[in-house]
Design an enzyme around this catalytic site. Sequence first.
Site, PDB file in Angstrom:
ATOM      1  N   CYS A  26     -16.254   2.787   0.910  1.00 48.42           N
ATOM      2  CA  CYS A  26     -15.286   1.805   1.128  1.00 48.42           C
ATOM      3  C   CYS A  26     -14.659   2.128   2.663  1.00 48.42           C
ATOM      4  O   CYS A  26     -13.904   1.089   3.171  1.00 48.42           O
ATOM      5  CB  CYS A  26     -13.979   2.205   0.304  1.00 48.42           C
ATOM      6  SG  CYS A  26     -13.705   3.925   0.092  1.00 48.42           S
TER       7      CYS A  26
ATOM      8  N   ARG B 213     -13.966  -7.285   2.993  1.00 48.60           N
ATOM      9  CA  ARG B 213     -12.506  -7.327   2.516  1.00 48.60           C
ATOM     10  C   ARG B 213     -11.646  -8.411   2.825  1.00 48.60           C
ATOM     11  O   ARG B 213     -10.602  -8.846   2.309  1.00 48.60           O
ATOM     12  CB  ARG B 213     -11.723  -5.956   3.352  1.00 48.60           C
ATOM     13  CG  ARG B 213     -12.569  -4.572   2.904  1.00 48.60           C
ATOM     14  CD  ARG B 213     -12.299  -4.344   1.402  1.00 48.60           C
ATOM     15  NE  ARG B 213     -11.051  -4.563   1.045  1.00 48.60           N
ATOM     16  CZ  ARG B 213     -10.072  -3.349   1.400  1.00 48.60           C
ATOM     17  NH1 ARG B 213     -10.369  -2.342   2.275  1.00 48.60           N
ATOM     18  NH2 ARG B 213      -8.703  -3.625   1.253  1.00 48.60           N
TER      19      ARG B 213
ATOM     20  N   ARG C 235       0.956  -1.149  -0.003  1.00 49.69           N
ATOM     21  CA  ARG C 235      -0.119   0.032  -0.009  1.00 49.69           C
ATOM     22  C   ARG C 235       0.906   1.293  -0.011  1.00 49.69           C
ATOM     23  O   ARG C 235       1.904   1.373   1.018  1.00 49.69           O
ATOM     24  CB  ARG C 235      -0.954   0.045   1.220  1.00 49.69           C
ATOM     25  CG  ARG C 235      -1.504   1.474   1.364  1.00 49.69           C
ATOM     26  CD  ARG C 235      -2.647   1.529   2.405  1.00 49.69           C
ATOM     27  NE  ARG C 235      -3.826   0.882   1.998  1.00 49.69           N
ATOM     28  CZ  ARG C 235      -5.052   1.176   2.599  1.00 49.69           C
ATOM     29  NH1 ARG C 235      -5.233   2.156   3.586  1.00 49.69           N
ATOM     30  NH2 ARG C 235      -6.352   0.567   2.190  1.00 49.69           N
TER      31      ARG C 235
ATOM     32  N   HIS D  69      -7.693   0.605  -6.481  1.00 53.75           N
ATOM     33  CA  HIS D  69      -7.763  -0.096  -5.114  1.00 53.75           C
ATOM     34  C   HIS D  69      -8.654  -1.528  -5.372  1.00 53.75           C
ATOM     35  O   HIS D  69      -9.633  -1.670  -4.950  1.00 53.75           O
ATOM     36  CB  HIS D  69      -8.548   0.930  -4.359  1.00 53.75           C
ATOM     37  CG  HIS D  69      -8.536   0.453  -2.906  1.00 53.75           C
ATOM     38  ND1 HIS D  69      -7.698  -0.681  -2.323  1.00 53.75           N
ATOM     39  CD2 HIS D  69      -9.303   1.050  -1.533  1.00 53.75           C
ATOM     40  CE1 HIS D  69      -7.960  -0.692  -0.892  1.00 53.75           C
ATOM     41  NE2 HIS D  69      -8.693   0.270  -0.478  1.00 53.75           N
TER      42      HIS D  69
ATOM     43  N   GLN E  49     -10.251  -3.587  -2.599  1.00 51.69           N
ATOM     44  CA  GLN E  49     -11.749  -2.745  -2.252  1.00 51.69           C
ATOM     45  C   GLN E  49     -12.829  -3.364  -3.206  1.00 51.69           C
ATOM     46  O   GLN E  49     -13.861  -3.793  -2.487  1.00 51.69           O
ATOM     47  CB  GLN E  49     -11.223  -1.487  -2.049  1.00 51.69           C
ATOM     48  CG  GLN E  49     -12.902  -0.910  -1.779  1.00 51.69           C
ATOM     49  CD  GLN E  49     -13.144  -0.737  -0.474  1.00 51.69           C
ATOM     50  OE1 GLN E  49     -12.388  -0.761   0.446  1.00 51.69           O
ATOM     51  NE2 GLN E  49     -14.579  -1.240  -0.087  1.00 51.69           N
TER      52      GLN E  49
ATOM     53  N   ASP F  31     -16.897   8.066  -1.338  1.00 50.20           N
ATOM     54  CA  ASP F  31     -15.769   8.045  -0.508  1.00 50.20           C
ATOM     55  C   ASP F  31     -15.283   9.421  -0.014  1.00 50.20           C
ATOM     56  O   ASP F  31     -15.976  10.525  -0.574  1.00 50.20           O
ATOM     57  CB  ASP F  31     -14.415   7.470  -1.599  1.00 50.20           C
ATOM     58  CG  ASP F  31     -13.367   7.311  -1.033  1.00 50.20           C
ATOM     59  OD1 ASP F  31     -13.111   7.058   0.120  1.00 50.20           O
ATOM     60  OD2 ASP F  31     -12.212   7.053  -1.914  1.00 50.20           O
TER      61      ASP F  31
HETATM   62  N1   CP Z   1     -11.117   0.569   2.762  1.00 49.59           N
HETATM   63  C1   CP Z   1      -9.990   0.694   3.263  1.00 49.59           C
HETATM   64  O1   CP Z   1      -8.851   0.427   2.370  1.00 49.59           O
HETATM   65  O2   CP Z   1      -9.574   0.917   4.544  1.00 49.59           O
HETATM   66  P1   CP Z   1      -8.213   1.021   5.114  1.00 49.59           P
HETATM   67  O3   CP Z   1      -7.742   2.295   4.690  1.00 49.59           O
HETATM   68  O4   CP Z   1      -8.798   1.074   6.631  1.00 49.59           O
HETATM   69  O5   CP Z   1      -7.299  -0.381   4.847  1.00 49.59           O
HETATM   70  N1  NVA Z   2      -9.577   7.219  -1.712  1.00 49.80           N
HETATM   71  C1  NVA Z   2      -9.120   6.931  -0.283  1.00 49.80           C
HETATM   72  C2  NVA Z   2      -9.653   5.486  -0.015  1.00 49.80           C
HETATM   73  C3  NVA Z   2      -9.403   4.974   1.206  1.00 49.80           C
HETATM   74  C4  NVA Z   2      -9.466   3.329   1.565  1.00 49.80           C
HETATM   75  C5  NVA Z   2      -7.773   7.264  -0.155  1.00 49.80           C
HETATM   76  O1  NVA Z   2      -7.129   6.775  -0.981  1.00 49.80           O
HETATM   77  O2  NVA Z   2      -7.783   7.673   0.902  1.00 49.80           O
END
Ligand code: CP
Ligand code: NVA
Length: 314
Positions: A271, A299, A108, A135, A138, A231
């Site tokens: 999400c 997830r 990540r 993502h 997700q 989101d």
């Molecule tokens: N939705 C999601 O990816 O959550 P986190 O950022 O908590 O992993």
């Molecule tokens: N768009 C958001 C998603 C978090 C799961 C981000 O990148 O912060």
Amino acid sequence: MSINLKGRSLISLKDYTPEEINYLIELSIAVKKEKQNNIRHQRFKGMTIALLFEKRSTRTRCAFETAFGEEGGFPVFLSSEDIQLGAKESIEDTARVLGRMFDCIQYRGYKTSNLEALVKYSGKPVYNGLTDDFHPTQVLADIMTVREYFNTYKGIKLVYVGDGRNNVASELMIGCSKAGLDIRIASPQPLLPCENIVSLAKNFTKKSGSAIEITTDVKKAVQGADIIYTDVWASMGEEDKLADRIKLLKPYQVNKELMFLTGKETIFMHCLPAVKGNEVTADVIDGDKSEAWNQAENRKHTIKAIMLATLGLV
Ligand code: CP
Ligand code: NVA
């Protein structure tokens, strides 16, 4: 039907066929049933996964750690604050070393190119736990949630409201157009989706027969929606843009009035994490039409499924 995904990485669902996505969803549903029936396996026994995190996470980290660990695997959490990556060592060299020690890798971070380097230089399956662009784990969980709720994708209309350029919006366009869900994106002009993602997704709809529409008119967009999805207004790494985003996106807040404009029974998806009072009001996300908590649970099941399939364990 089993499909061989052994050795594959997951950068985005764009690289998976509709049949492969469907297979992963069915596997996720099977894995969820096992969990609900307290059927325990040790399919990751003796295996290790490196969990590289340059950005924060609750769901993704917990999903990988619990899914891998509860089946006998050993997850190792590596925050970029702790390891040499970014300070003293290149992504290529990090990948070479991790590839010698681990069975698979989760990343990540910011750049999708880092993920591509991990794939190239580690020689192991690498999973995208979120980048600035995509993502996929997700959206796999989101598609599974839709499948569980509606028992079909055909004719289901998902309307995504908010920042149309972010990782979740892009991956939703890709995932929905592959799976066969109709998708509409409603965003203000400066946050409309990138042209290249829209044309990629449009291409996928040729096979699935689903529809994709992009608009700035949020009230019109939500008419007939089965799902309204939103989101955060500022993604990780763009916190300094929040004040501008609040001004731009206020008319795109998902509240009771917007939910009512669909003219039908509509579920709400997010999400998470959510900023209640910005992109969604508390009464909607905490209400009885919210699927956000099921998405979060899914997830774990989808992440277990992708690891089982790509490690050749099913
Ligand atoms: N939705 C999601 O990816 O959550 P986190 O950022 O908590 O992993
Ligand atoms: N768009 C958001 C998603 C978090 C799961 C981000 O990148 O912060």
